[in-house]
Design an enzyme around this catalytic site. Structure first.
Site, PDB file in Angstrom:
ATOM      1  N   GLN A  33       0.813  -1.217   0.000  1.00  0.00           N
ATOM      2  CA  GLN A  33       0.000   0.000   0.000  1.00  0.00           C
ATOM      3  C   GLN A  33       0.845   1.264   0.000  1.00  0.00           C
ATOM      4  O   GLN A  33       0.433   2.294  -0.533  1.00  0.00           O
ATOM      5  CB  GLN A  33      -0.931   0.009   1.225  1.00  0.00           C
ATOM      6  CG  GLN A  33      -2.022  -1.032   1.208  1.00  0.00           C
ATOM      7  CD  GLN A  33      -3.102  -0.731   0.186  1.00  0.00           C
ATOM      8  OE1 GLN A  33      -3.322   0.420  -0.198  1.00  0.00           O
ATOM      9  NE2 GLN A  33      -3.801  -1.753  -0.262  1.00  0.00           N
ATOM     10  N   SER A  53       3.409  -5.374  -4.578  1.00  0.00           N
ATOM     11  CA  SER A  53       2.693  -5.785  -5.782  1.00  0.00           C
ATOM     12  C   SER A  53       2.662  -4.638  -6.776  1.00  0.00           C
ATOM     13  O   SER A  53       2.370  -3.496  -6.415  1.00  0.00           O
ATOM     14  CB  SER A  53       1.260  -6.214  -5.423  1.00  0.00           C
ATOM     15  OG  SER A  53       0.568  -6.667  -6.565  1.00  0.00           O
ATOM     16  N   ALA A  54       2.964  -4.943  -8.046  1.00  0.00           N
ATOM     17  CA  ALA A  54       3.136  -3.903  -9.064  1.00  0.00           C
ATOM     18  C   ALA A  54       1.870  -3.117  -9.358  1.00  0.00           C
ATOM     19  O   ALA A  54       1.925  -1.921  -9.643  1.00  0.00           O
ATOM     20  CB  ALA A  54       3.656  -4.534 -10.358  1.00  0.00           C
ATOM     21  N   HIS A  55       0.716  -3.774  -9.302  1.00  0.00           N
ATOM     22  CA  HIS A  55      -0.510  -3.093  -9.733  1.00  0.00           C
ATOM     23  C   HIS A  55      -0.869  -1.915  -8.831  1.00  0.00           C
ATOM     24  O   HIS A  55      -1.621  -1.033  -9.234  1.00  0.00           O
ATOM     25  CB  HIS A  55      -1.680  -4.071  -9.798  1.00  0.00           C
ATOM     26  CG  HIS A  55      -2.244  -4.458  -8.466  1.00  0.00           C
ATOM     27  ND1 HIS A  55      -1.650  -5.405  -7.646  1.00  0.00           N
ATOM     28  CD2 HIS A  55      -3.343  -4.029  -7.809  1.00  0.00           C
ATOM     29  CE1 HIS A  55      -2.368  -5.531  -6.540  1.00  0.00           C
ATOM     30  NE2 HIS A  55      -3.398  -4.711  -6.605  1.00  0.00           N
ATOM     31  N   THR A  91       8.560 -20.437 -16.032  1.00  0.00           N
ATOM     32  CA  THR A  91       9.115 -19.432 -16.923  1.00  0.00           C
ATOM     33  C   THR A  91       8.845 -18.031 -16.390  1.00  0.00           C
ATOM     34  O   THR A  91       7.719 -17.702 -16.041  1.00  0.00           O
ATOM     35  CB  THR A  91       8.507 -19.567 -18.334  1.00  0.00           C
ATOM     36  OG1 THR A  91       8.767 -20.892 -18.812  1.00  0.00           O
ATOM     37  CG2 THR A  91       9.109 -18.556 -19.294  1.00  0.00           C
ATOM     38  N   CYS A 180     -17.591  -7.986   3.270  1.00  0.00           N
ATOM     39  CA  CYS A 180     -18.660  -8.950   3.019  1.00  0.00           C
ATOM     40  C   CYS A 180     -18.054 -10.261   2.553  1.00  0.00           C
ATOM     41  O   CYS A 180     -17.184 -10.272   1.689  1.00  0.00           O
ATOM     42  CB  CYS A 180     -19.623  -8.430   1.957  1.00  0.00           C
ATOM     43  SG  CYS A 180     -20.508  -6.939   2.439  1.00  0.00           S
TER      44      CYS A 180
END
Length: 235
Positions: A33, A53-55, A91, A180
């Site tokens: 974050q 994480s890249a995103h 790979t 949820c």
């Protein structure tokens, strides 16, 4: 108290945006974050390993990184062809890795240019507007170090899920503080741990801003939220 050598701590809480101190000798920290939004250096963090994480900073989905000291190895979880020096077979996603590297460089440039400082100002404008409309709103972590783009606020008596639906109809995508799962609403463990009661924990709204967010969008959000709140009071 948990042993830091066996613990994992988020650098920034994903629900509230609050930045947490990393105890010396911490085994692992999730910096997903915070990476690219606040200054961070693995060299001075005092943590043994970090992952991201890249995103979360504009890179491709499905790509991440584990950073650890030179000479330190982990037991392979996926065995087979022996790729990545035996650490993880399969790979390599070369395009994804290159994309993550480019995104990380761009994120560093944005941070150095002060773009996230401007987003923090927009977040403050948002919170000032919400507070003007509802004096009793609680802004979680407002007086603590936190991410520049995250605002988690609680308006008791107005369920977070109801707010999400109302703001969705107004054209804004936000999330509730409670989660949820399988159709069952659960109270936020994070907010409960911070001392909020069940009603407050269920009445939280999480708003996240991005580098493309404009001040006009923030003001329109405040106006829409204020109008929805006024209608609820009048009902």
């Amino acid at each position: 108290m948990a042993d830091p050598a066996r613990s994992t701590v988020q650098l920034a809480n994903s629900e509230t945006g609050i930045l947490q101190d990393l105890p010396a000798g911490l085994a692992v920290s999730d910096i997903t974050q915070a990476f690219g939004r606040v200054p961070f250096s693995y060299a001075w963090a005092g943590v043994q390993m970090v992952f991201l994480s890249a995103h979360k900073f504009g890179g491709p989905k499905g790509v991440g990184a584990l950073i650890m000291p030179r000479g330190h190895d982990l037991r392979a979880q996926i065995k087979g062809g022996g790729q990545e020096m035996g650490r993880r077979s399969g790979t390599e996603n070369v395009i994804g890795i290159a994309g993550m590297g480019a995104a990380a460089a761009a994120a560093q440039a944005d941070l150095a240019a002060g773009r996230w400082d401007q987003i923090a100002q927009f977040r403050n404008i948002l919170e000032t507007g919400i507070e003007a409309a509802e004096k009793n709103t609680i802004f979680v972590g407002k007086d603590l170090p936190r991410l520049p783009n995250t605002s988690c606020f609680v308006t008791s008596g107005w369920k977070g899920e109801t707010q999400v639906m109302a703001m969705d109809l107004a054209g804004f995508a936000v999330s509730a503080g409670s989660a949820c799962s399988s159709g069952k609403v659960k109270q936020s463990r994070v907010l409960r741990a911070l001392g909020l009661d069940d009603d407050a924990a269920a009445s939280a709204l999480r708003v996240s801003l991005g580098l493309e967010t404009t001040q006009d969008q923030v003001l329109r959000f405040v106006q829409a939220w204020t109008e929805k709140r006024a209608r609820l009071r009048a009902a």
